[in-house]
Write an enzyme that holds these catalytic residues in place. Structure first.
Site, PDB file in Angstrom:
ATOM      1  CE  LYS A  68      52.767  15.645 -33.127  1.00 41.42           C
ATOM      2  NZ  LYS A  68      53.276  15.140 -31.831  1.00 41.42           N
ATOM      3  CB  THR A  69      51.064  22.490 -31.397  1.00 38.58           C
ATOM      4  OG1 THR A  69      50.402  21.236 -31.516  1.00 38.58           O
ATOM      5  CG2 THR A  69      50.084  23.618 -31.576  1.00 38.58           C
ATOM      6  CG  ASP A 113      47.217  18.337 -34.070  1.00 39.00           C
ATOM      7  OD1 ASP A 113      48.169  17.590 -34.365  1.00 39.00           O
ATOM      8  OD2 ASP A 113      46.886  18.567 -32.893  1.00 39.00           O
ATOM      9  CB  THR A 162      50.443  10.490 -33.140  1.00 38.91           C
ATOM     10  OG1 THR A 162      49.139  10.220 -33.657  1.00 38.91           O
ATOM     11  CG2 THR A 162      50.382  11.673 -32.193  1.00 38.91           C
ATOM     12  NE  ARG A 221      50.794  18.243 -24.963  1.00 37.69           N
ATOM     13  CZ  ARG A 221      49.813  18.928 -25.529  1.00 37.69           C
ATOM     14  NH1 ARG A 221      48.680  19.090 -24.918  1.00 37.69           N
ATOM     15  NH2 ARG A 221      49.956  19.437 -26.734  1.00 37.69           N
TER      16      ARG A 221
HETATM   17  P1  ADP Z   1      52.508  18.479 -29.674  1.00 29.80           P
HETATM   18  O1  ADP Z   1      51.894  19.458 -30.636  1.00 29.80           O
HETATM   19  O2  ADP Z   1      53.587  17.640 -30.303  1.00 29.80           O
HETATM   20  O3  ADP Z   1      51.494  17.648 -28.959  1.00 29.80           O
HETATM   21  P2  ADP Z   1      53.203  20.864 -28.152  1.00 29.80           P
HETATM   22  O4  ADP Z   1      53.775  21.701 -29.244  1.00 29.80           O
HETATM   23  O5  ADP Z   1      51.842  21.202 -27.669  1.00 29.80           O
HETATM   24  O6  ADP Z   1      53.283  19.314 -28.547  1.00 29.80           O
HETATM   25  O7  ADP Z   1      54.272  20.921 -26.954  1.00 29.80           O
HETATM   26  C1  ADP Z   1      53.908  20.733 -25.598  1.00 29.80           C
HETATM   27  C2  ADP Z   1      54.648  21.715 -24.704  1.00 29.80           C
HETATM   28  O8  ADP Z   1      56.050  21.441 -24.760  1.00 29.80           O
HETATM   29  C3  ADP Z   1      54.532  23.186 -25.126  1.00 29.80           C
HETATM   30  O9  ADP Z   1      53.462  23.818 -24.467  1.00 29.80           O
HETATM   31  C4  ADP Z   1      55.853  23.794 -24.687  1.00 29.80           C
HETATM   32  O10 ADP Z   1      55.756  24.249 -23.347  1.00 29.80           O
HETATM   33  C5  ADP Z   1      56.808  22.635 -24.715  1.00 29.80           C
HETATM   34  N1  ADP Z   1      57.683  22.681 -25.900  1.00 29.80           N
HETATM   35  C6  ADP Z   1      57.486  22.015 -27.064  1.00 29.80           C
HETATM   36  N2  ADP Z   1      58.487  22.239 -27.927  1.00 29.80           N
HETATM   37  C7  ADP Z   1      59.352  23.063 -27.298  1.00 29.80           C
HETATM   38  C8  ADP Z   1      60.630  23.621 -27.653  1.00 29.80           C
HETATM   39  N3  ADP Z   1      61.215  23.362 -28.826  1.00 29.80           N
HETATM   40  N4  ADP Z   1      61.253  24.392 -26.732  1.00 29.80           N
HETATM   41  C9  ADP Z   1      60.697  24.626 -25.528  1.00 29.80           C
HETATM   42  N5  ADP Z   1      59.510  24.125 -25.130  1.00 29.80           N
HETATM   43  C10 ADP Z   1      58.834  23.348 -25.995  1.00 29.80           C
END
Ligand code: ADP
Length: 348
Positions: A68-69, A113, A162, A221
């Site tokens: 998401k981030t 977030d 979430t 992650r």
């Molecule tokens: P969330 O915000 O949902 O908790 P993050 O955006 O922090 O998740 O994603 C975690 C990790 O997953 C990122 O640091 C990145 O390395 C990897 N990631 C997430 N989305 C992608 C994507 N579309 N392509 C490649 N890597 C991704």
């Protein structure tokens, strides 16, 4: 110092966050996932750019660690916009939000977030900001009170949660794009692992990365975090190369089993089976027995167990499935109960 938890949802410290940030793709074309979401975003971004308008507001929901981030940053990059990052719990008073909103530049992206954790008082100011790019607030009180109407620069709100079920309907309907992020396929996780290994300049065998991807709980992650652990192991105990024996040994040391479950997942299932006779049992009771936060169990532990068919949510509580008994090597099986599933409106 406490060890970083493998399935921890948030970053577990500056090193973890730095590592995550370094591995985030910056552009849509670098993103993994052939998913329709990327295509939807590509079209919306291009349309907004052609009209020289900010992009529509976007809501991303799904378990932690799925991207998401990352997508929020990618959208901002693709729009050539700056991104301001905050979270529901950080915006305790309306003035916190108003301060941020009034400082936005044209077309900025505001990323909130855990948006489901905004208080009702703060949320009220978001509606006119999202719809009409303005905030109205009352100053003074009694007979001197007056409403000040502040125009805002056009901006894009990206909300991440979430728990979409906890979002108020008025807020939810104000997002032009809403998308649920699902657990990643093993193939996409493999691509993620390979990308990370190449960026980190680690030598690897494809088979080994497939084995690692299969145990990453469908979560990029976690894949990245496991890769880092395996890299350390390979450096200290092996010859620096990620091969299958190294991955197996490193993950065994971390307590990650063949399905990718870690210690907390197994304790969760064992508690339901051994303390509550397989269920059904309320999540609060399990949380109290484990000494864990209910939110952690609901956000972090349960989604993967549900998806993997190890756990069922019934009208009367959580139930360990036959697959859970089998996986943990416990003889017997779940009690026969009415296993009608909760609907999406379930608040836990
Ligand atoms: P969330 O915000 O949902 O908790 P993050 O955006 O922090 O998740 O994603 C975690 C990790 O997953 C990122 O640091 C990145 O390395 C990897 N990631 C997430 N989305 C992608 C994507 N579309 N392509 C490649 N890597 C991704």
């Amino acid at each position: 110092m406490a060890r970083e938890k493998i399935i921890a949802t948030q970053s577990t410290g500056p090193a973890d966050e730095q590592f995550n940030a370094a591995l985030r793709p910056a552009r849509l074309d670098e993103c993994i996932g052939g998913d329709e979401l990327l295509e939807k975003l590509r079209i919306s971004i291009q349309a907004a750019r052609q009209r020289e308008e900010p992009m529509e507001h976007v809501l991303l929901h799904g378990p932690p660690g799925l991207g998401k981030t990352t997508l929020a940053y990618v959208i901002a990059n693709e729009m050539d916009s700056a991104i301001k990052v905050t979270s529901g719990p950080a915006l305790t008073r309306p003035s916190d939000l108003i301060g941020i909103l009034t400082n936005l530049e044209p077309s900025d992206v505001l990323f909130i977030d855990e948006i489901h954790r905004l208080t009702a008082a703060v949320e009220e100011y978001i509606y006119p900001a999202m719809e009409e790019y303005k905030v109205d607030f009352v100053v003074d009180s009694g007979m001197h009170s007056r409403t000040i109407n502040l125009p805002l620069q056009p901006f894009t709100l990206i909300g991440a949660t979430t728990r979409a079920g906890l979002l108020s309907p008025p807020l939810r309907t104000r997002f032009g794009i809403a998308h649920h992020l699902d657990f990643w396929s093993a193939e996409d996780l493999f691509l993620r692992c390979r990308m990370s290994a190449e960026m980190l300049k680690i030598a690897f065998d494809d088979d080994a990365l497939h084995a690692l991807a299969a145990r990453a709980r469908g979560t990029p992650r976690i894949a990245n975090r496991l890769l880092r652990r395996c890299r350390d192991y390979a450096q200290v105990k092996g010859n620096g190369r990620l091969d299958t024996p190294t991955i197996d040994a490193a993950l065994q040391l971390e307590g990650i089993d063949v399905l990718g479950l870690d210690e907390l997942d197994r304790r969760f299932l064992r508690t339901i089976i051994e303390v509550y006779k397989g269920g059904p049992v309320g999540i609060e009771a399990v949380a109290a027995t484990l000494g864990e936060e209910t939110d952690t169990l609901v956000d972090v532990v349960e989604p993967f167990l549900l998806q993997g068919g190890l756990l069922a949510r019934t009208r009367r509580g959580r139930l360990a499935t036959g697959k859970a008994y089998e996986h943990l090597g416990i003889v017997g099986g779940p009690p026969a109960v009415d296993a009608g599933l909760f609907n999406d409106g379930d608040k836990t």
